[in-house]
Design an enzyme around this catalytic site. Structure first.
Site, PDB file in Angstrom:
ATOM      1  N   LEU A 196      -3.339  -2.030  -2.121  1.00 36.55           N
ATOM      2  CA  LEU A 196      -3.149  -3.177  -3.005  1.00 36.55           C
ATOM      3  C   LEU A 196      -3.639  -4.379  -2.211  1.00 36.55           C
ATOM      4  O   LEU A 196      -3.011  -4.787  -1.236  1.00 36.55           O
ATOM      5  CB  LEU A 196      -1.683  -3.337  -3.396  1.00 36.55           C
ATOM      6  CG  LEU A 196      -1.324  -4.549  -4.266  1.00 36.55           C
ATOM      7  CD1 LEU A 196      -2.014  -4.466  -5.616  1.00 36.55           C
ATOM      8  CD2 LEU A 196       0.184  -4.654  -4.445  1.00 36.55           C
ATOM      9  N   CYS A 240       0.818  -1.195   0.000  1.00 36.42           N
ATOM     10  CA  CYS A 240       0.000   0.000   0.000  1.00 36.42           C
ATOM     11  C   CYS A 240       0.857   1.252   0.000  1.00 36.42           C
ATOM     12  O   CYS A 240       2.076   1.204   0.122  1.00 36.42           O
ATOM     13  CB  CYS A 240      -0.910   0.009   1.227  1.00 36.42           C
ATOM     14  SG  CYS A 240      -1.907  -1.490   1.393  1.00 36.42           S
ATOM     15  N   GLU A 275       2.886  -6.163   5.465  1.00 35.79           N
ATOM     16  CA  GLU A 275       2.264  -7.435   5.835  1.00 35.79           C
ATOM     17  C   GLU A 275       2.795  -7.870   7.191  1.00 35.79           C
ATOM     18  O   GLU A 275       3.995  -7.770   7.461  1.00 35.79           O
ATOM     19  CB  GLU A 275       2.600  -8.534   4.811  1.00 35.79           C
ATOM     20  CG  GLU A 275       2.192  -8.241   3.377  1.00 35.79           C
ATOM     21  CD  GLU A 275       0.699  -8.309   3.140  1.00 35.79           C
ATOM     22  OE1 GLU A 275      -0.027  -8.776   4.058  1.00 35.79           O
ATOM     23  OE2 GLU A 275       0.254  -7.883   2.058  1.00 35.79           O
TER      24      GLU A 275
END
Length: 649
Positions: free
Chosen positions: A50, A2, A76
């Site tokens: 994303l 992102c 993540e």
């Protein structure tokens, strides 16, 4: 993956959402799937997503008014499942399966004390509504970027990429002469500087906090590589432990709700990751490789060998010998001058991978963890010689010999003694700094104009290495070199290169060899398990012997590079001549025109190999031209002022 952007006002009142939207959407490539915004009194948070995990949920900014928290997050969390279970045992309820919500609840439960619990790659911002305070955090190794600074009116602004900050009309654009010296020495601008005064990168393993009315925030460290040696570790035990840690890291990073694959160069590190993926995957792994039309730089034969051996679904693309057309594209992608020429094939392999997958695993970090670079072997050998002779003798004797021995780029490597003699005259930190410099200190001094030297006021990029060495947990020469790379080269060059090249194509790249638990463990290995004779990455290769062909593991290291020296005597020769003699580099006033002309002529004639310096100057020229373009300046900032504000007086 992102992109995030935020503004925290220095006063009460609501912000201009148009500015926040501009900061957010200039990073659309980082998150083309969704966009969100949070606007509160004195704060604005923007996010581009994303979608990778829990595609239907996890939208950001994630706001919990009851808890008084708002979160924007890039990255993540690989241990979000175990963290969620721990939080649920404490009575916390979840409404999604996203790692974003796990991060929000972890912060709600533990505050900044949650940071040592996080395993992943991340940069995030938390707005505490009650305390009216923002917290900015970057992951342990600096895999994900985070820039911050203040506007002319005193507002704090931050974003995933520098272009996000530059979209704010109140952000000043004065070039930092010290950052430019760092760039010419190293090929990148190391943390915490950026190329602009007043804009910083949050260093890896750090966090900071700020609220209106406070002075500029101070970054606080929450993690560092320990380098506490385990001298009792046997080779067999180390090999087994390494396989276990690698498989655990790879398995945790294969969790995704979108197509996933891997980069495969044919080298040890990417092959190690693909071998581990093959062990834990029920389906053939999708792999991508880039080859070159120049035989000395083409590893595709080894990539194909590994792909056949591991039965992967392999995709390959060749780059022409004169494919140097990306120069201007890279200047826009990286926002700062960046001269690692392997950014060219990295951009291409990301472009190829995105046609097949949304997430790709890479082998980055293996050289830094396990001493794979050839320069480690030379540094260890030279350090041994330095230890036998006092500096009072080494400096005058070897310094004199190094100054009179002829420079011989054309000669076989054993006859290029000048560099070794000069290295022996230095201490370990200065010698290692010199070994990784793209342009030597002596050359930089000849290149710089008198007024630029006055602007530098005696500053040298060597101070970056001195500062890190002063805080290093080890003084062993090999381990210290690794530590310096983990603090400078890895986040400043390798991870920056991969992040921007992959995000330009909306591709998420994960790096299992940089799971911080594996990095911690690798730092405990004795030097003899990393560098054994002339064999670097010794223990990694031993651990992989059951999985990969021996000629792949023990062949000569090539590296992911391009034939830059030949390009600068061929398809790039005209561009280099124009840039250095009549372009932005020639006109900026930083450099001596006679030296620029000399560099071009000597390289073209084949007398010396100036390719590293010439490429650095070419990329600087592309950067300077890019920031002078009207489209590169934010509303309200004259394009000509972008460069002129940073000129030496």
């Amino acid at each position: 993956m992102c992109g995030l952007a935020g503004i925290v006002s220095s006063h009460h009142g609501y912000l201009d959402e148009r500015i926040l939207l501009a900061m957010r959407d200039v990073q659309r490539h980082r998150g083309p799937d969704e966009a969100g915004i949070y606007a509160g009194e004195g704060v604005g948070l923007g996010h581009r997503r994303l979608s990778i995990i829990d595609l239907a949920h996890g939208q950001q900014p994630m706001v919990d008014d009851k808890a008084g928290l708002a979160l924007i997050y890039n990255g993540e969390l690989y241990n979000f499942g175990s963290l969620r279970a721990e939080l649920e045992a404490l009575g916390i309820l979840f409404t999604s399966d996203s790692d974003t919500e796990v991060l929000l609840r972890a912060w709600q439960q533990w505050g900044e004390a949650c940071l040592p619990r996080l395993v992943g790659m991340f940069a995030f911002a938390v707005w505490d509504m009650r305390a009216r305070r923002v917290f900015l955090v970057r992951d342990q190794l600096g895999i994900k970027p985070l820039y911050y600074g203040f506007t002319s009116s005193g507002d704090l602004v931050f974003a995933s990429e520098l272009k996000g900050l530059l979209a704010h009309p109140g952000v000043e654009r004065q070039l930092d002469p010290q950052a430019l010296e760092d760039y010419l020495a190293l090929g990148y601008v190391p943390d915490p500087k950026s190329i602009y005064r007043g804009i910083s990168k949050l260093p890896p393993g750090h966090w900071l906090t700020w609220r209106a009315g406070e002075s500029a925030p101070t970054a606080r460290q929450y993690w560092d590589v320990p380098f506490k040696l385990d001298t009792q570790l046997a080779e067999g035990e180390a090999s087994a432990k390494l396989r276990m840690l690698l498989d655990e890291a790879v398995a945790s990073q294969m969790i995704a709700d979108v197509p996933l694959g891997a980069f495969l160069s044919g080298g040890v590190d990417s092959s190690a990751v693909v071998a581990s993926m093959s062990r834990v995957s029920a389906q053939p792994v999708r792999t991508c490789s880039i080859g070159f039309g120049h035989g000395g730089f083409d590893e595709t034969v080894y990539a194909r060998q590994v792909a056949r051996h591991l039965h992967t679904q392999h995709y390959e693309q060749r780059v022409d010998a004169d494919d140097c057309t990306l120069l201007d594209t890279l200047a826009a992608v990286y926002d700062e001058p960046f001269s690692d020429s392997s950014a060219l094939p990295t951009y291409r392999v990301c472009e190829l991978a995105r046609t097949q997958v949304t997430v790709a695993l890479s082998g980055d970090g293996g050289d830094e963890n396990f001493a794979g670079y050839r320069r480690y072997r030379l540094h260890a050998w030279e350090s041994g010689l330095r230890a036998r002779l006092p500096q009072s003798l080494r400096k005058p004797v070897f310094g004199l010999l190094g100054s009179i021995y002829p420079k011989a780029d054309w000669a076989p490597r054993p006859l290029r003694a000048r560099t070794t003699l000069q290295a022996l005259a230095r201490d370990n930190v200065e010698a290692y700094f010199h070994s990784v410099s793209t342009t030597s200190a002596a050359m930089r001094q000849r290149l710089y104009s008198a007024r630029f030297k006055r602007e530098l006021q005696g500053y040298s990029a060597l101070s970056v290495f001195r500062s890190h060495a002063n805080h290093a947990p080890t003084d062993d020469p090999l381990l210290l070199a690794q530590y310096l790379d983990l603090k400078t080269w890895l986040p400043g060059d390798i991870l920056t290169k991969v992040d921007r090249a992959s995000m330009a194509h909306s591709l998420e790249v994960r790096v299992p060899l940089l799971d911080h638990r594996l990095v911690e463990w690798a730092s405990t290995l004795p030097p003899t398990l990393k560098l054994r004779g002339s064999t670097g990455k010794y223990i990694l290769k031993k651990a992989l012997e059951p999985d990969l062909p021996r000629d792949v593991l023990y062949r000569t290291k090539m590296g992911f590079s391009v034939p830059m020296s030949a390009w600068l005597r061929g398809p790039l020769a005209k561009r280099a001549r124009e840039a250095l003699l009549t372009g932005a580099v020639a006109e900026c006033g930083y450099f001596e025109p006679s030296m620029l002309d000399r560099l071009v002529r000597e390289h073209a004639a084949g007398r010396y190999d100036h390719s590293a310096t010439l490429w650095s100057l070419l990329m600087l020229d592309a950067f300077l031209r890019h920031v002078q373009e009207p489209a590169a300046a934010a509303p309200g900032i004259p394009a000509a002022a972008v460069l002129a504000a940073g000129m030496p007086s």
